[in-house]
Design a protein around this motif. Structure first.
Motif, mmCIF file in Angstrom:
data_model
loop_
_atom_site.group_PDB
_atom_site.id
_atom_site.type_symbol
_atom_site.label_atom_id
_atom_site.label_comp_id
_atom_site.label_asym_id
_atom_site.label_seq_id
_atom_site.Cartn_x
_atom_site.Cartn_y
_atom_site.Cartn_z
ATOM 1 N N SER A 48 0.799 -0.988 -0.088
ATOM 2 C CA SER A 48 -0.076 -0.217 -0.404
ATOM 3 C C SER A 48 1.061 1.330 0.042
ATOM 4 N N TYR A 49 0.119 2.706 -1.070
ATOM 5 C CA TYR A 49 1.037 3.389 -1.131
ATOM 6 C C TYR A 49 -0.018 4.604 -0.561
ATOM 7 N N ASN A 50 0.458 5.281 0.117
ATOM 8 C CA ASN A 50 -0.156 6.693 1.013
ATOM 9 C C ASN A 50 0.890 7.830 -0.236
ATOM 10 N N ASN A 51 0.063 8.715 -0.994
ATOM 11 C CA ASN A 51 0.580 9.890 -0.919
ATOM 12 C C ASN A 51 2.815 9.372 -1.753
ATOM 13 N N LYS A 52 2.176 8.633 -2.507
ATOM 14 C CA LYS A 52 3.555 8.786 -3.536
ATOM 15 C C LYS A 52 4.700 7.233 -2.275
ATOM 16 N N GLU A 53 4.456 7.446 -1.116
ATOM 17 C CA GLU A 53 5.388 7.037 -0.145
ATOM 18 C C GLU A 53 4.787 5.245 0.359
ATOM 19 N N LEU A 54 5.320 4.150 0.207
ATOM 20 C CA LEU A 54 5.376 3.115 0.127
ATOM 21 C C LEU A 54 5.121 2.812 1.690
ATOM 22 N N ILE A 55 3.943 2.284 2.305
ATOM 23 C CA ILE A 55 3.591 2.156 3.673
ATOM 24 C C ILE A 55 3.834 1.288 3.752
ATOM 25 N N ILE A 56 2.772 -0.261 3.211
ATOM 26 C CA ILE A 56 3.198 -1.506 3.844
ATOM 27 C C ILE A 56 3.871 -1.982 2.606
ATOM 28 N N ASN A 57 4.165 -2.939 2.832
ATOM 29 C CA ASN A 57 4.895 -4.856 1.908
ATOM 30 C C ASN A 57 5.356 -5.752 2.868
ATOM 31 N N GLU A 58 4.053 -6.286 2.260
ATOM 32 C CA GLU A 58 3.503 -7.458 3.104
ATOM 33 C C GLU A 58 4.489 -8.972 2.784
ATOM 34 N N THR A 59 6.152 -8.572 3.222
ATOM 35 C CA THR A 59 7.404 -9.659 2.622
ATOM 36 C C THR A 59 7.064 -10.345 1.346
ATOM 37 N N VAL A 60 6.789 -9.515 0.368
ATOM 38 C CA VAL A 60 6.572 -9.573 -1.044
ATOM 39 C C VAL A 60 7.874 -9.711 -1.705
ATOM 40 N N PRO A 61 8.629 -10.619 -1.893
ATOM 41 C CA PRO A 61 9.819 -10.595 -2.529
ATOM 42 C C PRO A 61 10.339 -9.397 -3.432
ATOM 43 N N ASN A 62 11.802 -9.580 -3.258
ATOM 44 C CA ASN A 62 12.397 -8.229 -3.610
ATOM 45 C C ASN A 62 11.982 -8.045 -5.192
ATOM 46 N N ARG A 63 11.856 -9.277 -5.742
ATOM 47 C CA ARG A 63 11.103 -9.494 -7.482
ATOM 48 C C ARG A 63 9.800 -7.741 -8.178
ATOM 49 N N PHE A 64 9.060 -8.776 -6.248
ATOM 50 C CA PHE A 64 7.673 -7.406 -6.946
ATOM 51 C C PHE A 64 8.361 -5.988 -6.416
ATOM 52 N N SER A 65 8.844 -4.632 -7.457
ATOM 53 C CA SER A 65 9.031 -3.826 -6.814
ATOM 54 C C SER A 65 7.980 -2.662 -7.510
ATOM 55 N N PRO A 66 7.686 -2.159 -7.026
ATOM 56 C CA PRO A 66 6.039 -1.023 -7.405
ATOM 57 C C PRO A 66 6.996 0.224 -7.225
ATOM 58 N N LYS A 67 5.721 0.902 -7.981
ATOM 59 C CA LYS A 67 6.529 2.441 -8.377
ATOM 60 C C LYS A 67 5.625 3.292 -8.350
ATOM 61 N N SER A 68 5.332 4.565 -7.514
ATOM 62 C CA SER A 68 4.329 5.619 -7.457
ATOM 63 C C SER A 68 4.627 7.112 -7.551
ATOM 64 N N PRO A 69 4.922 7.870 -9.703
ATOM 65 C CA PRO A 69 5.212 8.221 -9.676
ATOM 66 C C PRO A 69 4.309 9.305 -9.126
ATOM 67 N N ASP A 70 3.216 9.115 -9.142
ATOM 68 C CA ASP A 70 2.485 10.083 -8.725
ATOM 69 C C ASP A 70 1.428 10.276 -7.525
ATOM 70 N N LYS A 71 0.211 10.383 -6.935
ATOM 71 C CA LYS A 71 -0.377 9.707 -6.524
ATOM 72 C C LYS A 71 -1.449 9.386 -6.772
ATOM 73 N N ALA A 72 -1.879 9.387 -7.926
ATOM 74 C CA ALA A 72 -2.600 8.942 -9.171
ATOM 75 C C ALA A 72 -2.222 7.497 -9.872
ATOM 76 N N HIS A 73 -0.639 7.431 -9.297
ATOM 77 C CA HIS A 73 -0.154 6.187 -10.221
ATOM 78 C C HIS A 73 0.153 4.827 -9.262
ATOM 79 N N LEU A 74 0.047 4.272 -8.923
ATOM 80 C CA LEU A 74 0.371 2.751 -9.014
ATOM 81 C C LEU A 74 0.662 1.491 -9.478
ATOM 82 N N ASN A 75 2.336 1.162 -10.209
ATOM 83 C CA ASN A 75 2.745 0.889 -11.332
ATOM 84 C C ASN A 75 3.060 -0.891 -10.577
ATOM 85 N N LEU A 76 3.645 -2.188 -11.397
ATOM 86 C CA LEU A 76 3.948 -2.968 -10.000
ATOM 87 C C LEU A 76 4.886 -3.450 -11.874
#
Lengths: 116, 115
Positions: A48-76
Motif C-alpha cells: 500500500s502507498y500513501n501519497n507516493k510513499e510505501l506504507i506496507i510491504n507484506e513480505t513480498v519478494p524483492n522481484r516485485f517492485s512497485p513504483k508510484s510516480p504520483d498519487k494517481a498512479h501505482l505500477n507493479l
C-alpha cells in the motif's frame, strides 16, 4: 469514466521474463494498493502507498517492485517471473481520511497474469 | 494480529431461499472496520458495506442485511429471498487502522443460487 484502471487485463509470459502492470485512479484518492488473488480466490495485500510513499510491504519478494510516480498512479514491475506468480493482480485505491468516506476500497478490474 | 475467518467455502441454495454467510474476525484493536465485498463471475470486486467497531447497529439494505456482534466477533451477512444474480464469491474484510492502509480479506464464500 473508469475510476481505477489497470493495464493490461491479460498477460501471458514465460518464466524468467520481466513484466509490468500499470494502474491509474481518477478518484483523487491518496492511498493505492496492490492485491494478489490466487487460483483459490484468496485475496492477499501486497503493497500500500500513501501519497507516493510505501506504507506496507507484506513480505513480498524483492522481484516485485512497485513504483508510484504520483498519487494517481501505482505500477507493479515483476522481475524473473516464476510459475507461482500466476494470479490475478488487483489495483485498488481509497481515501485515507475515513470520516469523509465510507472507507471502501475501489478496485480495478484485475490483471490476469499467466506464467508458462 | 488481525484475522478474518469465513468457514463456509461454498454454499448452494435454491432461488428464494434465505442464506447467511458467516464471518468471524480477530483483532487486538478497539477501533476497527469491517467490510463485505462481492465478486461476481465477471471478476470485479464490489463494495457492499462498511461497519465501524463502535457502531453495532445492524443494517438492512433491500434483500441484504448484516448482523454485527462484538461479543462473538462476528459480522454475518444474510441474503433474503436469494436470486440467481446473487451467485458470487463474497468476502468479509477487516482493517485495524483508520486510513485503511491494510485491509485483510477472509478466504471468501462462494455462493451458488440455483433457479
Amino acid at each position: 469514466d473508469t475510476a481505477v484502471s489497470q493495464t493490461p487485463k491479460y498477460l501471458v509470459t514465460q518464466m524468467g521474463n520481466d513484466k509490468s502492470i500499470k494502474c491509474e485512479q481518477n478518484l483523487g484518492h491518496d492511498t493505492m494498493y496492490w492485491y494478489k488473488q490466487d487460483s483459490k480466490k484468496f485475496l492477499k495485500i501486497m503493497f500500500s502507498y500513501n501519497n507516493k510513499e510505501l506504507i506496507i510491504n507484506e513480505t513480498v519478494p524483492n522481484r516485485f517492485s512497485p513504483k508510484s510516480p504520483d498519487k494517481a498512479h501505482l505500477n507493479l514491475h515483476i522481475n524473473s517471473l516464476e510459475l507461482g506468480d500466476s494470479a490475478v493482480y488487483f489495483c485498488a485505491s481509497s481515501q485515507d481520511v475515513w470520516d469523509a468516506s465510507t472507507g471502501e476500497l475501489f478496485f480495478g478490474e484485475g490483471s490476469r497474469l499467466t506464467v508458462l | 494480529a488481525q484475522k478474518v475467518t469465513q468457514a463456509q467455502t461454498e454454499i448452494s441454495v435454491v432461488e428464494k431461499e434465505d442464506v447467511t454467510l458467516d464471518c468471524v474476525y480477530e483483532t487486538r484493536d478497539t477501533t476497527y472496520y469491517l467490510f463485505w465485498y462481492k465478486q461476481p463471475p465477471s471478476g470485479e470486486l464490489v463494495f457492499l458495506i462498511r461497519r465501524n467497531s463502535f457502531d453495532e447497529q445492524n443494517e438492512i439494505s433491500g434483500r441484504y442485511s448484516w448482523n454485527f456482534q462484538k461479543s462473538t466477533s462476528s459480522f454475518n451477512f444474510t441474503i433474503t429471498a436469494s436470486q440467481v444474480v446473487d451467485s458470487a464469491v463474497y468476502f468479509c474484510a477487516l482493517s485495524e487502522d483508520a486510513g485503511g492502509f491494510k485491509t485483510i480479506f477472509g478466504a471468501g464464500t462462494r455462493l451458488f443460487v440455483k433457479a
